[in-house]
Design an enzyme around this catalytic site. Structure first.
Site, PDB file in Angstrom:
ATOM      1  N   GLY B 103       0.850  -1.186   0.000  1.00 51.22           N
ATOM      2  CA  GLY B 103       0.000   0.000   0.000  1.00 51.22           C
ATOM      3  C   GLY B 103       0.886   1.236   0.000  1.00 51.22           C
ATOM      4  O   GLY B 103       2.091   1.153  -0.262  1.00 51.22           O
ATOM      5  N   HIS B 374       2.062  27.592 -19.910  1.00 49.05           N
ATOM      6  CA  HIS B 374       3.036  26.804 -20.661  1.00 49.05           C
ATOM      7  C   HIS B 374       4.423  27.320 -20.350  1.00 49.05           C
ATOM      8  O   HIS B 374       4.634  28.527 -20.379  1.00 49.05           O
ATOM      9  CB  HIS B 374       2.773  26.916 -22.163  1.00 49.05           C
ATOM     10  CG  HIS B 374       3.799  26.203 -23.000  1.00 49.05           C
ATOM     11  ND1 HIS B 374       3.767  24.839 -23.184  1.00 49.05           N
ATOM     12  CD2 HIS B 374       4.895  26.658 -23.658  1.00 49.05           C
ATOM     13  CE1 HIS B 374       4.802  24.487 -23.950  1.00 49.05           C
ATOM     14  NE2 HIS B 374       5.492  25.562 -24.246  1.00 49.05           N
TER      15      HIS B 374
END
Lengths: 396, 396
Positions: B103, B374
């Protein structure tokens, strides 16, 4: 430890080649023919490529972007008086570098070469770095970069420059106002090996326009005038990107391209919405979107704000990135989110959540009541929203 | 290069001290008295602290969290058979470490000690790491961690263990199903210096309950049963956090605490909304929120998906983080965002945007039509949304 600038530049070129190669493949996959050459619009439906080839098209899109602005007394020579492209391709670290202009380009490239060992001085005419950005964030950013060794002079202009064979001598006029002196400040001399001129960019309007093709400019003459469908005054001639207005950012140009392509295709493509984020890629990063305190004050709008510090965030402290803050601005009545400023580690990525919430017309409470993973930096945004909503959590 | 584990642990302790010190200051500033001692609820309105002190309160909130689950054949000894807290405080790197359970805890701590030089083998009974998470993301994560040197055995259980003075010998039964063998797989022996048992956590229900105080449990007996106001079956006794149900995550407990505090204050505090993100702090990180393909299939719901790869993103390539993807899931009709999975650099922070959009009931298009800076990793989320909306941009 040795710095191998050549290896660094080779890696940069490889990344750029991969990215541009990817675009080329996509063009091919979508059957877009790419013709390499200098194109000139020589009629409303005619483009000439180079000397001989002529292409006829009912629709022509201008997307020639922008060029670095030049200083008349310090013209670019590509070797010692550099533009941003030159400054990305130096083959060795200059001993000293003056950067004229403390906008995004100036601070980004200035801090890169400073980090790599150059003695860098950034000279900015305005009173703050990143003019137009949140004043408090700009102050904190400047102070952080100074601590890292970057020289920054604000309120200072280069009055004259002398390029000799051994050095470049700049004569810098500092503003005297702050010290209560007369308006005319001291004159200081700075000798450097190289100068990066980063005083802004201008729309690259003329390079692709042939004789007789004169689309209308905006009132200030700096951009091409287009309507909401990116149509210029010349029939069949469209324009997008840096050519048509600020902000001159790749992601704004991309959205305009998408919207125009959808229009051409007759698609019901809803226009993009929400604010255009601005980002400065320094360390810490600065990112903002929507209104600022300054813009709201200027337009006389009331606002409330919520601010939370990186220094009270678990992940930031664990990563030794406790410098910076998130500031959210809302209208007082409905808490509609109007603006966000993030200074700190990862600001460029964290701003996306605030932009999406603003694009959806959301409120500070939409962020405040949403679960943010722990430990993450995004919790700082949530805590700022909680402060704004009058329910500060990890702040006294 | 030398590793100074002691310095590393000292730094960790300093960060933890700063964070807990911050909480203590906030408690003081808000005039909350903090009493250190073992508290026991000994009546509906009575808490005993230690042997003698008694506190009377009309409302008592249980927030005793959870404890690591123990294996009967391999009980914790704090030195060689470790729980997660022990594994955060080792004073030197073990030569070899077996981690039982893949996990979040197992993979995070396993990959930390592997990176620091231990030979680590993670043993997971289920067919995939991070059981319950998106199967494709879990596969890619496992393969990435294996490339980094982490040993991972899935479909494998520790049948027996022998702790001797020199080593711990684990007898591991591998599932034979996959190779077309009989169901009973091979038995393999693994000798290690230490074992981290990370097979889950159990609600810490009993430690604070005195004789005769028996609030009702959930049907499976694992949690305290509470109503939507966190009220147990005992008058005046409330419970939040890991005590009352999955997911056992700090940020879910925090939101429950906020909601309960608002209820007590009689405030119109709207309940938190939106999905609870899950995060695995490996490199690459894994984060998800809302529905998964598996959960939607299990409930027979139709869905559409959009996926985009880190390998086609400019910033990811520039940062040599081209591994991973963003996957968005929507309902087919209105494209309402139902779930998000992000595997890759910065996933823990990038998930915040998707969670906020889901909390606001938004659609994939709300992300697709919003400008993302960007170059940022957040563009991957936008591109996945564009793919989902049938308008792929940087994907063929």
């Amino acid at each position: 430890m040795n710095l191998d600038v050549k290896a660094m530049m080779n890696r940069k070129s490889a990344v750029v080649a991969k990215l541009t190669g990817g675009i080329a493949s996509l063009m091919k996959a979508r059957q877009v023919e790419v013709i390499k050459g200098k194109g000139t619009v020589c009629g409303p439906d005619m483009v000439k490529v180079g000397a001989s080839r002529e292409l006829k098209a009912p629709k022509i899109v201008l997307a020639t972007g922008s060029l670095p602005s030049e200083l008349t007394h310090l013209p670019f020579d590509g070797k010692r008086v550099l533009n941003s492209t030159d400054a990305l391709s130096l083959t060795k670290v200059p001993k000293s570098l003056a950067v004229i202009g403390a906008g995004a380009v100036g601070l980004e490239l200035g801090s890169v070469w400073s980090r790599l060992g150059a003695e860098v001085t950034v000279i900015e005419a305005m009173k703050q770095v990143i003019p137009g950005a949140d004043a408090a964030a700009a102050r904190t950013l400047a102070s952080s970069l100074k601590k890292q060794g970057l020289g920054i002079l604000t309120g200072a202009t280069v009055e004259s420059a002398k390029v000799s064979s051994r050095k470049i001598s700049l004569s810098i006029r500092k503003s005297g106002k702050k010290q209560g002196q007369k308006e005319q400040g001291e004159l200081e001399n700075l000798d450097v090996e190289k100068v990066l001129v980063a005083v802004g960019r201008r729309a690259n309007i003329n390079s692709a326009l042939g004789a007789g093709i004169n689309p209308e400019r905006t009132a200030d003459g700096r951009f091409l005038k287009v309507d909401e469908n990116y149509t210029t005054s010349v029939p069949g001639l469209f324009a997008i990107g840096d050519l048509v207005g600020n902000p001159m950012l790749a992601h704004k140009a991309e959205e305009e391209a998408l919207a125009l392509a959808a229009l051409f295709a007759g698609e019901a493509h809803p226009p993009w919405c929400g604010p255009v984020p601005g980002i400065v890629y320094t360390e810490p990063e600065l990112a903002w979107a929507g209104e600022s305190e300054e813009s709201l004050k200027a337009s006389g709008m009331d606002y409330i704000k919520g601010q939370f510090s990186y220094g009270a965030n678990a992940r930031a402290l664990a990563a030794e990135a406790g410098e910076g803050f998130v500031k959210l601005l809302s209208s007082p009545g409905d808490e509609k989110l109007l603006g966000a400023v993030i200074l700190g580690r990862g600001a460029s990525e964290l701003i996306a959540e605030a932009v999406s919430v603003m694009a959806m017309g959301g409120c500070a409470e939409d962020i405040a009541l949403t679960i943010h993973g722990h430990p993450t930096l995004s919790e700082i945004t949530k805590e700022a929203a909680l402060v704004l909503s009058g329910r500060p959590l990890h702040r006294a």
